[in-house]
Enzyme design. Structure first.
Site, mmCIF file in Angstrom:
data_model
loop_
_atom_site.group_PDB
_atom_site.id
_atom_site.type_symbol
_atom_site.label_atom_id
_atom_site.label_comp_id
_atom_site.label_asym_id
_atom_site.label_seq_id
_atom_site.Cartn_x
_atom_site.Cartn_y
_atom_site.Cartn_z
ATOM 1 N N GLN A 51 69.820 -48.282 103.624
ATOM 2 C CA GLN A 51 70.647 -47.846 104.744
ATOM 3 C C GLN A 51 70.726 -48.898 105.849
ATOM 4 O O GLN A 51 71.546 -48.786 106.739
ATOM 5 C CB GLN A 51 70.118 -46.534 105.339
ATOM 6 C CG GLN A 51 70.292 -45.351 104.411
ATOM 7 C CD GLN A 51 69.800 -44.097 105.071
ATOM 8 O OE1 GLN A 51 68.603 -43.817 105.073
ATOM 9 N NE2 GLN A 51 70.724 -43.359 105.662
ATOM 10 N N CYS A 90 72.987 -37.094 106.820
ATOM 11 C CA CYS A 90 72.538 -38.442 106.488
ATOM 12 C C CYS A 90 73.119 -39.421 107.501
ATOM 13 O O CYS A 90 74.310 -39.326 107.841
ATOM 14 C CB CYS A 90 72.989 -38.802 105.068
ATOM 15 S SG CYS A 90 72.484 -40.433 104.528
ATOM 16 N N LEU A 91 72.282 -40.355 107.962
ATOM 17 C CA LEU A 91 72.755 -41.331 108.935
ATOM 18 C C LEU A 91 73.877 -42.210 108.382
ATOM 19 O O LEU A 91 74.661 -42.756 109.153
ATOM 20 C CB LEU A 91 71.586 -42.202 109.422
ATOM 21 C CG LEU A 91 70.496 -41.462 110.197
ATOM 22 C CD1 LEU A 91 69.341 -42.403 110.518
ATOM 23 C CD2 LEU A 91 71.064 -40.835 111.459
ATOM 24 N N HIS A 132 64.806 -36.821 100.177
ATOM 25 C CA HIS A 132 66.105 -37.400 100.552
ATOM 26 C C HIS A 132 65.987 -38.927 100.611
ATOM 27 O O HIS A 132 66.838 -39.651 100.081
ATOM 28 C CB HIS A 132 66.535 -36.824 101.904
ATOM 29 C CG HIS A 132 67.834 -37.345 102.415
ATOM 30 N ND1 HIS A 132 68.981 -36.580 102.443
ATOM 31 C CD2 HIS A 132 68.188 -38.556 102.937
ATOM 32 C CE1 HIS A 132 69.972 -37.302 102.956
ATOM 33 N NE2 HIS A 132 69.502 -38.509 103.265
ATOM 34 N N HIS A 136 67.493 -42.122 98.158
ATOM 35 C CA HIS A 136 68.188 -43.338 98.602
ATOM 36 C C HIS A 136 67.675 -44.571 97.854
ATOM 37 O O HIS A 136 68.461 -45.445 97.476
ATOM 38 C CB HIS A 136 67.982 -43.576 100.103
ATOM 39 C CG HIS A 136 69.001 -42.932 100.981
ATOM 40 N ND1 HIS A 136 70.343 -43.225 100.916
ATOM 41 C CD2 HIS A 136 68.864 -42.015 101.965
ATOM 42 C CE1 HIS A 136 70.992 -42.510 101.820
ATOM 43 N NE2 HIS A 136 70.119 -41.763 102.466
#
Length: 160
Positions: A51, A90-91, A132, A136
């Site tokens: 991310q 989610c960011l 979560h 990722h």
């Protein structure tokens, strides 16, 4: 420390299985600190290296309770139990929310910032957040698990 730019979907790194960490050095410690600052600044409860554009199995979770900050390096879920369905966001997907079902309790094997292997148990919201972030690291996005999308207008009175 530095606030890192958060990668938004669509971006190929978000759907890539990340490389294992092999160097447990000062750069890793700095990355963890920067990821923590970035997560807090973005008002998140977790952040994974892809991310912030890095192909590494590194994630951080802090749900704001007495469990503190959980650093995950080369993590894997080795045991699951129960089931929970709740809201996730989610960011990397600002403004997008959905109901996701995940195990209620998990056992995780990971490494700490010095490379030591550790195992721990997590339940409820902490287990959800950890799963979560581990997703990722394996190129799995929460959108692939959403059972029902929730609009921002529906958020205020939301209960699973």
């Amino acid at each position: 420390m530095a606030i890192l730019p958060i990668v938004m979907h669509p971006n190929a790194i978000l759907e890539k299985e990340c490389e294992k960490v092999t160097d447990f050095d000062k750069k890793l410690k700095k990355l963890l600190a920067n990821m923590y600052e970035t997560m807090v600044e973005a008002d998140g409860v977790g952040l994974a290296a892809p991310q912030v554009g890095l192909d590494l199995q590194v994630a951080i979770v802090d749900i704001g309770d007495d469990s503190g900050t959980v650093e995950l390096i080369n993590p894997e879920v080795i045991e699951v139990d129960g089931s929970q369905t709740d809201l996730e966001g989610c960011l990397s997907f600002p403004g997008l929310y959905g109901e996701v079902t995940r195990p209620y309790s998990i056992r995780v094997r990971t490494q700490d910032r010095k490379g030591r292997k550790i195992e721990f148990q997590a339940q409820a919201f902490l287990a959800r957040a950890i799963q979560h972030e581990i997703d990722h690291l394996n190129g799995i996005l929460f959108t692939s698990k959403v059972e029902k999308y929730i609009t921002e207008d529906e958020l205020e009175g939301y209960e699973a």
